[in-house]
Design an enzyme around this catalytic site. Structure first.
Site, PDB file in Angstrom:
ATOM      1  N   THR A 183      86.150  35.266  63.131  1.00  0.00           N
ATOM      2  CA  THR A 183      84.583  35.518  62.698  1.00  0.00           C
ATOM      3  C   THR A 183      84.238  36.851  63.590  1.00  0.00           C
ATOM      4  O   THR A 183      84.949  36.962  64.569  1.00  0.00           O
ATOM      5  CB  THR A 183      83.942  34.343  63.024  1.00  0.00           C
ATOM      6  OG1 THR A 183      83.903  34.143  64.272  1.00  0.00           O
ATOM      7  CG2 THR A 183      84.362  33.294  62.164  1.00  0.00           C
ATOM      8  N   GLU A 328      84.013  29.651  58.453  1.00  0.00           N
ATOM      9  CA  GLU A 328      84.554  28.265  58.777  1.00  0.00           C
ATOM     10  C   GLU A 328      84.682  27.233  57.512  1.00  0.00           C
ATOM     11  O   GLU A 328      85.052  26.264  57.886  1.00  0.00           O
ATOM     12  CB  GLU A 328      83.738  27.760  59.835  1.00  0.00           C
ATOM     13  CG  GLU A 328      83.695  28.646  61.139  1.00  0.00           C
ATOM     14  CD  GLU A 328      82.881  29.726  61.185  1.00  0.00           C
ATOM     15  OE1 GLU A 328      82.436  30.229  60.346  1.00  0.00           O
ATOM     16  OE2 GLU A 328      82.475  30.158  62.580  1.00  0.00           O
ATOM     17  N   LYS A 428      59.778  33.579  65.792  1.00  0.00           N
ATOM     18  CA  LYS A 428      59.096  32.432  66.160  1.00  0.00           C
ATOM     19  C   LYS A 428      57.803  33.266  66.453  1.00  0.00           C
ATOM     20  O   LYS A 428      57.729  33.837  67.372  1.00  0.00           O
ATOM     21  CB  LYS A 428      59.618  31.785  67.224  1.00  0.00           C
ATOM     22  CG  LYS A 428      59.493  30.495  67.012  1.00  0.00           C
ATOM     23  CD  LYS A 428      60.243  29.489  67.848  1.00  0.00           C
ATOM     24  CE  LYS A 428      60.064  28.093  67.194  1.00  0.00           C
ATOM     25  NZ  LYS A 428      60.568  27.212  68.317  1.00  0.00           N
ATOM     26  N   TRP A 433      57.977  29.304  62.510  1.00  0.00           N
ATOM     27  CA  TRP A 433      59.195  30.001  62.194  1.00  0.00           C
ATOM     28  C   TRP A 433      58.791  30.923  60.946  1.00  0.00           C
ATOM     29  O   TRP A 433      58.036  30.344  59.876  1.00  0.00           O
ATOM     30  CB  TRP A 433      60.292  29.365  61.690  1.00  0.00           C
ATOM     31  CG  TRP A 433      61.006  28.523  62.868  1.00  0.00           C
ATOM     32  CD1 TRP A 433      60.921  28.962  64.203  1.00  0.00           C
ATOM     33  CD2 TRP A 433      62.106  27.619  62.760  1.00  0.00           C
ATOM     34  NE1 TRP A 433      61.986  28.462  64.845  1.00  0.00           N
ATOM     35  CE2 TRP A 433      62.661  27.426  64.071  1.00  0.00           C
ATOM     36  CE3 TRP A 433      62.894  26.949  61.866  1.00  0.00           C
ATOM     37  CZ2 TRP A 433      63.521  26.359  64.585  1.00  0.00           C
ATOM     38  CZ3 TRP A 433      63.751  26.165  62.324  1.00  0.00           C
ATOM     39  CH2 TRP A 433      64.062  25.857  63.551  1.00  0.00           C
TER      40      TRP A 433
HETATM   41  P1  AMP Z   1      80.641  34.923  57.459  1.00  0.00           P
HETATM   42  O1  AMP Z   1      81.503  33.823  57.886  1.00  0.00           O
HETATM   43  O2  AMP Z   1      80.963  36.351  58.040  1.00  0.00           O
HETATM   44  O3  AMP Z   1      80.921  34.932  55.866  1.00  0.00           O
HETATM   45  O4  AMP Z   1      78.925  34.874  57.677  1.00  0.00           O
HETATM   46  C1  AMP Z   1      78.528  33.582  57.153  1.00  0.00           C
HETATM   47  C2  AMP Z   1      77.036  33.461  57.250  1.00  0.00           C
HETATM   48  O5  AMP Z   1      76.647  34.431  56.444  1.00  0.00           O
HETATM   49  C3  AMP Z   1      76.343  32.199  57.030  1.00  0.00           C
HETATM   50  O6  AMP Z   1      76.298  31.366  58.130  1.00  0.00           O
HETATM   51  C4  AMP Z   1      74.972  32.900  56.799  1.00  0.00           C
HETATM   52  O7  AMP Z   1      74.406  33.135  57.810  1.00  0.00           O
HETATM   53  C5  AMP Z   1      75.213  34.049  55.873  1.00  0.00           C
HETATM   54  N1  AMP Z   1      75.295  33.928  54.324  1.00  0.00           N
HETATM   55  C6  AMP Z   1      76.305  33.668  53.709  1.00  0.00           C
HETATM   56  N2  AMP Z   1      75.680  33.580  52.444  1.00  0.00           N
HETATM   57  C7  AMP Z   1      74.475  33.555  52.568  1.00  0.00           C
HETATM   58  C8  AMP Z   1      73.561  33.656  51.576  1.00  0.00           C
HETATM   59  N3  AMP Z   1      73.785  33.517  50.118  1.00  0.00           N
HETATM   60  N4  AMP Z   1      72.166  33.736  51.918  1.00  0.00           N
HETATM   61  C9  AMP Z   1      71.805  33.664  53.248  1.00  0.00           C
HETATM   62  N5  AMP Z   1      72.787  33.871  54.198  1.00  0.00           N
HETATM   63  C10 AMP Z   1      74.021  33.690  53.912  1.00  0.00           C
END
Ligand code: AMP
Length: 527
Positions: A183, A328, A428, A433
């Site tokens: 990640t 994850e 905040k 929020w």
């Molecule tokens: P990654 O592991 O790099 O794919 O990032 C995952 C993170 O991307 C998630 O925990 C969210 O914060 C964000 N994320 C993924 N899909 C969405 C979505 N459709 N809307 C808002 N945030 C998203």
């Protein structure tokens, strides 16, 4: 008492074995980074992947050894995935857009032994090699003539040429590690998610359900989401599973390049992050073009603005499925399949089969699923990580086996999830929020906006207030007041941005999402 069924471990080699045998002539189309399009069948991919397995075995790669790929989506990259995983080695996908320092850290952390890379990535490979003494061999996806000077590398085509296809695939436990993806994070802070054959197998099958990706053999699938971004959302397993024609676009993901590939190959289904869909939309609008075969797209990885969903659905009749997930989670968690094209919904959808969700407050107590009360989004399931690679001692699950995603969300009575923020992006204000995502969505609907992002700015009275940052479409000009007037009535009064700032370009991170960390840093840097 065990059931009386055949032992048949759920290992990933089965996907390509199946496609090679039963959909052998179905095309895999690949646009190289250098330009030309190549095409072959699943049977060819299967044969060449096995030849690669032989090359890896003869090099000395054994069960659980890590083999890295540094490449965009291509047929050779697909062969590499299966060639590595088929023999029980671990395919570690590297994102070429990461800074070299971060790449070196994760290559060393993962103890990668062999690196397979695109020729386009040769300059990165050159730099990496001096920092990563553990890499025993670099193989470039090229033939001898394409090998660049100054890189000590083997040509992929020579390496696999003439090798036998007779090699053992599978035959190990389905719990064996199959893939590794780190990640994002600063150097030293990246965390390795280690997928198993079983978790990817189950995720691949679940992703094919009608309300998830829901494509079939009759579809032509364009994988825009890179194979180094969270398993390419499972597409490289799902497409061979059903024998769908598979189109791999290489590194060029601009609107014009994608449109051309979609039209010439008859693409019906595709998946990518919202910024890619914004880029294609702007191209279509500018050139006054319409996709003629595309029926459905999945937008995930970041929130898809309503204006984007609306444009695709209403203007072009293309269904937009908004998905949420994370590395994850292999990665799909929820998907929103809209009831019809006239109803754009910005929610992230319902949990897919195999994923369980809940919301908690700061103390870990469950909060109501009333569509109003935000909470920390926790998940569990068969394809959710239980620890990070080589950090197994640091527990990441609570006593009930839940993983905190770091996202803030609401869930309504019908199970519909809405992500309101990343916990670290939450604004905040006066103790309440404010959802940066909701303001971004509203601002992105302004016809002059190319991209919009909202971050918190310190405020003496309220603690924090939203700051709206806008990248205008090419050739447009605007004022802060114009955007504030536009937001009037579209968001709650007290969410109204304290200021609006126009920037030439909003920074995108390594997976094409808006990079708020970089954005904040740029804003606080003195001019
Ligand atoms: P990654 O592991 O790099 O794919 O990032 C995952 C993170 O991307 C998630 O925990 C969210 O914060 C964000 N994320 C993924 N899909 C969405 C979505 N459709 N809307 C808002 N945030 C998203």
């Amino acid at each position: 008492m065990p059931g009386l069924m055949q032992p048949w471990p759920l290992t990933l080699d089965r996907f390509l074995e199946h496609a090679g045998r039963w959909h052998g002539s179905t095309e895999v189309v690949s646009r190289s980074n250098e330009g030309p399009v190549t095409r072959c069948g699943y049977a060819d991919i299967h044969r060449r992947a096995r030849q690669l397995s032989r090359a890896l075995l003869e090099h000395g790669i054994a069960l659980e050894d890590r083999v890295a790929t540094l490449a965009f989506n291509s047929a050779r990259h697909l062969e590499a995935w299966y060639g590595i995983m088929g023999i029980g080695a671990v395919c570690h996908t590297l994102n070429p857009r990461l800074p070299v320092g971060q790449l070196a850290y994760i290559v060393n952390h993962a103890a990668d032994r062999v690196l397979l890379a695109d020729v386009l990535c040769a300059p990165i490979v050159r730099e990496l090699s001096s920092h990563c003494p553990g890499i025993e061999r670099v193989v470039l996806f090229a033939d001898e003539a394409q090998l660049p000077a100054g890189v000590a590398a083997t040509a992929y085509e020579s390496w696999i040429a003439g090798r036998s296809t007779d090699c053992p695939w599978g035959g190990f436990s389905e719990e064996t590690a199959a893939g590794l993806c780190y990640t994002s994070g600063t150097t030293g802070d990246q965390k390795g998610v280690l997928y198993s054959h079983r978790s990817n197998f189950l995720h691949g099958l679940c992703s094919l359900m009608p309300d998830v990706l829901g494509f079939s053999r009759r579809d032509v699938v364009l994988a825009i989401v890179p194979m180094f971004h969270a398993n390419a959302w499972g597409l490289a397993f799902a497409a061979p599973a059903v024998g769908a024609k598979f189109v791999l676009p290489g590194a060029k993901l601009d609107g014009a390049s994608l449109f051309e590939l979609m039209e010439t190959e008859g693409v019906t289904f595709s998946a990518g992050v919202p910024t890619v869909w914004q880029g294609l939309l702007q191209f279509l609008e500018r050139e006054q073009l319409r996709p003629t075969t595309l029926k459905r797209i999945v937008s995930g990885g970041a929130a898809a603005p309503e204006a984007l969903i609306r444009a695709y659905q209403e203007k072009y009749g293309i269904e937009v499925r908004h998905g949420w997930g994370m590395t994850e989670m292999s990665p799909i968690g929820t998907v929103n399949a809209p009831p019809d094209l006239a109803t754009p919904t910005t929610e992230q959808g319902r949990a897919i089969f195999g994923v369980d969700l809940r919301l908690t407050d700061d103390e870990g107590a469950e909060v109501p699923q009333d569509g109003r009360t935000p909470g920390h989004l926790n998940v569990r399931g068969a394809a959710v990580a239980c620890a990070y690679f080589r950090r197994e001692a640091d527990g990441i699950l609570d006593a009930g086996g839940w993983f905190d995603t770091g996202d803030i969300a609401t869930i309504d009575g019908s199970g519909m999830l809405r992500i309101t923020d990343r916990a670290k992006d939450v604004i905040k204000s006066g103790g309440e929020w404010i959802s940066s995502i909701d303001i971004e969505n509203a601002a992105a609907a302004h016809p002059k906006a190319a991209l919009a992002a909202v971050v918190g700015m310190p405020h003496p009275k309220w603690g924090e207030r939203p700051l709206l940052i806008v990248q205008l479409k090419v050739g447009q000009s605007s004022t802060a007041q114009e955007f504030l007037d536009f937001l009037e009535g579209r968001i709650a009064r007290w969410w109204m941005p304290e200021a609006v700032q126009f920037v030439a370009s909003i920074p995108l991170g390594a997976t094409g999402k808006i990079d708020k960390k970089q954005l904040r840093a740029a804003l606080t840097r003195p001019a």
